[in-house]
Design a protein around this motif. Structure first.
Motif, PDB file in Angstrom:
ATOM      1  N   GLN A 213      23.158  16.120  -6.828  1.00 19.88           N
ATOM      2  CA  GLN A 213      22.850  17.137  -5.815  1.00 19.88           C
ATOM      3  C   GLN A 213      21.714  16.616  -4.948  1.00 19.88           C
ATOM      4  OE1 GLN A 213      21.524  20.920  -7.315  1.00 19.88           O
ATOM      5  NE2 GLN A 213      21.563  21.906  -5.313  1.00 19.88           N
ATOM      6  N   LEU A 214      21.974  16.482  -3.651  1.00 14.90           N
ATOM      7  CA  LEU A 214      20.978  16.009  -2.695  1.00 14.90           C
ATOM      8  C   LEU A 214      20.345  17.201  -2.001  1.00 14.90           C
ATOM      9  CD1 LEU A 214      19.559  13.815  -0.978  1.00 14.90           C
ATOM     10  CD2 LEU A 214      21.562  13.849   0.534  1.00 14.90           C
ATOM     11  N   LEU A 215      19.028  17.315  -2.132  1.00 10.39           N
ATOM     12  CA  LEU A 215      18.284  18.387  -1.472  1.00 10.39           C
ATOM     13  C   LEU A 215      17.477  17.776  -0.327  1.00 10.39           C
ATOM     14  CD1 LEU A 215      16.961  20.536  -4.458  1.00 10.39           C
ATOM     15  CD2 LEU A 215      19.135  20.662  -3.249  1.00 10.39           C
ATOM     16  N   THR A 216      17.913  18.066   0.889  1.00 11.32           N
ATOM     17  CA  THR A 216      17.189  17.626   2.073  1.00 11.32           C
ATOM     18  C   THR A 216      17.207  18.760   3.080  1.00 11.32           C
ATOM     19  OG1 THR A 216      17.063  15.935   3.809  1.00 11.32           O
ATOM     20  CG2 THR A 216      19.266  16.558   3.036  1.00 11.32           C
ATOM     21  N   LEU A 217      16.153  18.911   3.842  1.00  9.98           N
ATOM     22  CA  LEU A 217      15.982  20.097   4.679  1.00  9.98           C
ATOM     23  C   LEU A 217      16.491  19.873   6.090  1.00  9.98           C
ATOM     24  CD1 LEU A 217      12.400  21.134   3.538  1.00  9.98           C
ATOM     25  CD2 LEU A 217      14.610  21.734   2.554  1.00  9.98           C
ATOM     26  N   GLY A 218      17.109  20.927   6.653  1.00 12.23           N
ATOM     27  CA  GLY A 218      17.478  20.909   8.056  1.00 12.23           C
ATOM     28  C   GLY A 218      18.826  20.300   8.365  1.00 12.23           C
ATOM     29  N   ALA A 287      19.926  23.635 -11.127  1.00 14.15           N
ATOM     30  CA  ALA A 287      19.700  22.206 -10.940  1.00 14.15           C
ATOM     31  C   ALA A 287      20.879  21.408 -11.481  1.00 14.15           C
ATOM     32  CB  ALA A 287      18.412  21.781 -11.641  1.00 14.15           C
ATOM     33  N   ALA A 288      21.274  20.372 -10.727  1.00 11.73           N
ATOM     34  CA  ALA A 288      22.346  19.483 -11.169  1.00 11.73           C
ATOM     35  C   ALA A 288      21.804  18.509 -12.208  1.00 11.73           C
ATOM     36  CB  ALA A 288      22.915  18.736  -9.971  1.00 11.73           C
ATOM     37  N   GLU A 289      22.721  17.762 -12.845  1.00  7.05           N
ATOM     38  CA  GLU A 289      22.295  16.765 -13.830  1.00  7.05           C
ATOM     39  C   GLU A 289      21.504  15.648 -13.181  1.00  7.05           C
ATOM     40  OE1 GLU A 289      25.186  15.366 -16.642  1.00  7.05           O
ATOM     41  OE2 GLU A 289      26.390  17.185 -16.422  1.00  7.05           O
ATOM     42  N   ILE A 290      21.849  15.300 -11.931  1.00 14.31           N
ATOM     43  CA  ILE A 290      21.115  14.282 -11.175  1.00 14.31           C
ATOM     44  C   ILE A 290      20.646  14.937  -9.881  1.00 14.31           C
ATOM     45  CG2 ILE A 290      21.216  12.018 -10.086  1.00 14.31           C
ATOM     46  CD1 ILE A 290      23.530  11.339 -11.949  1.00 14.31           C
ATOM     47  N   LEU A 291      19.347  15.060  -9.728  1.00  9.38           N
ATOM     48  CA  LEU A 291      18.748  15.780  -8.598  1.00  9.38           C
ATOM     49  C   LEU A 291      18.044  14.773  -7.686  1.00  9.38           C
ATOM     50  CD1 LEU A 291      18.356  18.700  -7.588  1.00  9.38           C
ATOM     51  CD2 LEU A 291      16.203  18.740  -8.850  1.00  9.38           C
ATOM     52  N   ILE A 292      18.399  14.799  -6.401  1.00 12.12           N
ATOM     53  CA  ILE A 292      17.798  13.897  -5.415  1.00 12.12           C
ATOM     54  C   ILE A 292      17.049  14.738  -4.393  1.00 12.12           C
ATOM     55  CG2 ILE A 292      18.258  12.139  -3.671  1.00 12.12           C
ATOM     56  CD1 ILE A 292      20.710  11.331  -5.201  1.00 12.12           C
ATOM     57  N   LEU A 293      15.748  14.508  -4.296  1.00 15.67           N
ATOM     58  CA  LEU A 293      14.875  15.314  -3.435  1.00 15.67           C
ATOM     59  C   LEU A 293      14.316  14.434  -2.326  1.00 15.67           C
ATOM     60  CD1 LEU A 293      12.840  17.087  -6.279  1.00 15.67           C
ATOM     61  CD2 LEU A 293      14.983  17.834  -5.235  1.00 15.67           C
ATOM     62  N   ASP A 294      14.585  14.829  -1.078  1.00 13.90           N
ATOM     63  CA  ASP A 294      14.111  14.058   0.072  1.00 13.90           C
ATOM     64  C   ASP A 294      13.088  14.871   0.849  1.00 13.90           C
ATOM     65  OD1 ASP A 294      13.752  12.269   2.088  1.00 13.90           O
ATOM     66  OD2 ASP A 294      15.735  12.499   2.977  1.00 13.90           O
ATOM     67  N   GLN A 313       9.400  22.320  -9.690  1.00 10.39           N
ATOM     68  CA  GLN A 313       8.977  22.007 -11.056  1.00 10.39           C
ATOM     69  C   GLN A 313       9.958  22.584 -12.076  1.00 10.39           C
ATOM     70  OE1 GLN A 313       4.999  23.538 -11.147  1.00 10.39           O
ATOM     71  NE2 GLN A 313       4.071  21.587 -10.525  1.00 10.39           N
ATOM     72  N   GLU A 314      10.447  23.803 -11.806  1.00  8.79           N
ATOM     73  CA  GLU A 314      11.446  24.398 -12.708  1.00  8.79           C
ATOM     74  C   GLU A 314      12.711  23.544 -12.750  1.00  8.79           C
ATOM     75  OE1 GLU A 314      12.117  28.270 -11.198  1.00  8.79           O
ATOM     76  OE2 GLU A 314      10.170  29.077 -11.829  1.00  8.79           O
ATOM     77  N   MET A 315      13.123  23.023 -11.601  1.00  8.30           N
ATOM     78  CA  MET A 315      14.329  22.208 -11.554  1.00  8.30           C
ATOM     79  C   MET A 315      14.110  20.838 -12.192  1.00  8.30           C
ATOM     80  SD  MET A 315      15.632  23.170  -7.683  1.00  8.30           S
ATOM     81  CE  MET A 315      17.298  22.569  -7.920  1.00  8.30           C
ATOM     82  N   ILE A 316      12.929  20.247 -11.966  1.00  8.26           N
ATOM     83  CA  ILE A 316      12.635  18.924 -12.521  1.00  8.26           C
ATOM     84  C   ILE A 316      12.580  18.965 -14.035  1.00  8.26           C
ATOM     85  CG2 ILE A 316      10.813  17.179 -12.746  1.00  8.26           C
ATOM     86  CD1 ILE A 316      10.218  17.537  -9.798  1.00  8.26           C
ATOM     87  N   HIS A 317      11.885  19.964 -14.566  1.00  8.62           N
ATOM     88  CA  HIS A 317      11.665  20.025 -16.007  1.00  8.62           C
ATOM     89  C   HIS A 317      12.785  20.783 -16.728  1.00  8.62           C
ATOM     90  CE1 HIS A 317       7.768  18.211 -15.433  1.00  8.62           C
ATOM     91  NE2 HIS A 317       7.432  19.148 -14.557  1.00  8.62           N
ATOM     92  N   GLY A 318      13.890  20.991 -16.054  1.00 12.21           N
ATOM     93  CA  GLY A 318      15.026  21.633 -16.695  1.00 12.21           C
ATOM     94  C   GLY A 318      15.977  20.647 -17.350  1.00 12.21           C
ATOM     95  N   GLY A 319      15.567  19.380 -17.449  1.00 13.03           N
ATOM     96  CA  GLY A 319      16.386  18.370 -18.100  1.00 13.03           C
ATOM     97  C   GLY A 319      17.145  17.476 -17.141  1.00 13.03           C
ATOM     98  N   SER A 320      16.948  17.659 -15.838  1.00 15.45           N
ATOM     99  CA  SER A 320      17.668  16.837 -14.866  1.00 15.45           C
ATOM    100  C   SER A 320      17.037  15.455 -14.748  1.00 15.45           C
ATOM    101  CB  SER A 320      17.682  17.507 -13.486  1.00 15.45           C
ATOM    102  OG  SER A 320      18.315  18.763 -13.531  1.00 15.45           O
ATOM    103  N   THR A 321      17.852  14.484 -14.351  1.00 17.58           N
ATOM    104  CA  THR A 321      17.349  13.176 -13.933  1.00 17.58           C
ATOM    105  C   THR A 321      17.052  13.273 -12.445  1.00 17.58           C
ATOM    106  OG1 THR A 321      18.717  12.072 -15.592  1.00 17.58           O
ATOM    107  CG2 THR A 321      17.878  10.721 -13.786  1.00 17.58           C
ATOM    108  N   VAL A 322      15.832  12.918 -12.048  1.00 17.39           N
ATOM    109  CA  VAL A 322      15.361  13.206 -10.686  1.00 17.39           C
ATOM    110  C   VAL A 322      15.004  11.913  -9.966  1.00 17.39           C
ATOM    111  CG1 VAL A 322      13.690  14.470  -9.288  1.00 17.39           C
ATOM    112  CG2 VAL A 322      14.467  15.429 -11.462  1.00 17.39           C
TER     113      VAL A 322
END
Length: 376
Positions: A213-218, A287-294, A313-322
């Motif tokens: 899951q790619l999280l990027t704004l706009g 949160a997905a299993e693999i989280l990509i934050l831009d 922080q909730e998404m990062i520490h929920g067990g995802s690979t970030v």
């Protein structure tokens, strides 16, 4: 009808003839091969050699010679089968010498004994020799007509921009990996390649993109549409269903703090309002299993930044690979277990967050000193 019958008979006879010819050719080839094999056996003086791919071990030959009454063969078979003492001693000496030689080799080159019981962990994301080259037009055409005219006059040329140059690193299950570097170093390009939005010029990325899951704004906003319409447009591009967006619509509006503005066109929003709306849509789901934050943490004012940081922080520490990009060294040091430093498309360091961030800050300090000397 008779013509069709005659044509069918002709075709059948043709296929029968071809089949017979192929069978005859195969028979002739096999006979030639057998004859040549026997000729070779006659030249070598051995008539008991195997043929047509069969193999026999030396022990089998010794056993046959012993069975045929060859005294020499019996003696050899006896020595081989019963284990001659001298031969066994010689084999033991060879084994001991090979073991000592392997120990010396390990001491010289610092090799450790391979542990077969150790489990090998495969990376969740494997970036292998990735190179990304963009071809940028040098034309300043203001429209399609002008571009085509310049093209016909051979006035259009391109230059290469190497955004990433042979980048390699791995990300393992549960790691939070930060990517740092100055502006224009290819960090966001790398994230888009990992997520599958871009295809690299060379190299490859091994990852299960169904889990990404790619999280990027706009991205995906149409400025001529209302905020409510953009919720469904942007959400669909991220991968949310209409039913999901219907059930989470009020939560998105409340988190973005845009009550009373959802029927307004997005082009009338401030940059902070657009960022808040984009963040609320992007983080609406689990949160997905693999989280990509831009760069999703530099959002809005100070109050909203704290709220967005708590959600991340909730998404990062929920067990995802970030895998995340941020210019905030404090955020990287606080959350990341490993850091990748890319500078102008070239991989500089991969390792512990404190060590890599320290080297990056040292580079920035050297640049500031160099600029101050030039200005001074």
């Amino acid at each position: 009808m008779r013509a069709e019958t005659r044509w069918g008979y002709k075709m059948m006879l043709t296929w029968v003839f071809l089949a017979a010819a192929m069978a005859a050719a195969i028979s002739i080839g096999a006979a030639c091969l057998l004859q040549s094999q026997r000729r070779l056996e006659g030249q070598s003086g051995r008539t008991d050699r195997p043929y047509l791919g069969q193999r026999k071990t030396e022990e089998a030959y010794l056993a046959e010679e012993a069975g045929n009454g060859s005294e020499d063969g019996m003696a050899l078979a006896k020595e081989t089968g019963n284990g001659d003492e001298d031969g066994m001693a010689f084999e033991e000496d060879l084994a001991d010498g090979a073991f000592e030689e392997s120990l010396l080799y390990e001491e010289e080159y610092g090799l450790e004994e391979w542990d077969d019981t150790e489990e090998y962990e495969e990376p969740v994301i494997s970036v292998q020799n990735v190179t990304m080259i963009f071809h940028i037009s040098t034309s300043n055409a203001s429209g399609l007509k002008e571009y085509l005219i310049q093209r016909l006059k051979h006035q259009v040329s391109h230059r290469e921009l190497i955004a990433l140059d042979h980048v390699d690193f791995d990300v393992y299950q549960g790691e939070v990996v930060g990517i740092i570097g100055t502006n224009g170093s290819g960090k966001s390009t790398l994230l888009r390649i990992v997520s599958g939005a871009l295809r690299p010029t060379a190299g490859r990325v091994l990852v299960d993109r169904r889990k990404v899951q790619l999280l990027t704004l706009g991205t995906g906003f149409d400025m001529e549409l209302s905020a409510r319409e953009n919720v469904y447009l942007n959400g669909a591009m991220i991968g949310y269903s209409k039913a999901f967006l219907d059930s989470h619509y009020q939560r998105i509006v409340q988190f973005a703090e845009l009550e009373g503005f959802m029927e307004e066109k997005v082009k009338n929003f401030s940059s902070g309002m657009v960022s808040r709306l984009g963040f609320a849509i992007a983080t609406a789901g689990d949160a997905a299993e693999i989280l990509i934050l831009d760069e999703v943490l530099s959002v809005g004012d100070e109050f909203f930044r704290k709220k967005s940081l708590k959600r991340i922080q909730e998404m990062i520490h929920g067990g995802s690979t970030v895998l995340m990009v941020s210019h905030g060294m404090g955020t990287i040091l606080e959350h990341c277990t490993k850091v990748v430093w890319i500078e102008k498309g070239v991989l500089q360091m991969v390792g512990d967050a404190a060590e890599v961030c320290g080297a990056y800050r040292g580079m920035e300090a050297d640049k500031e000193k160099e600029w101050s000397e030039k200005l001074g």
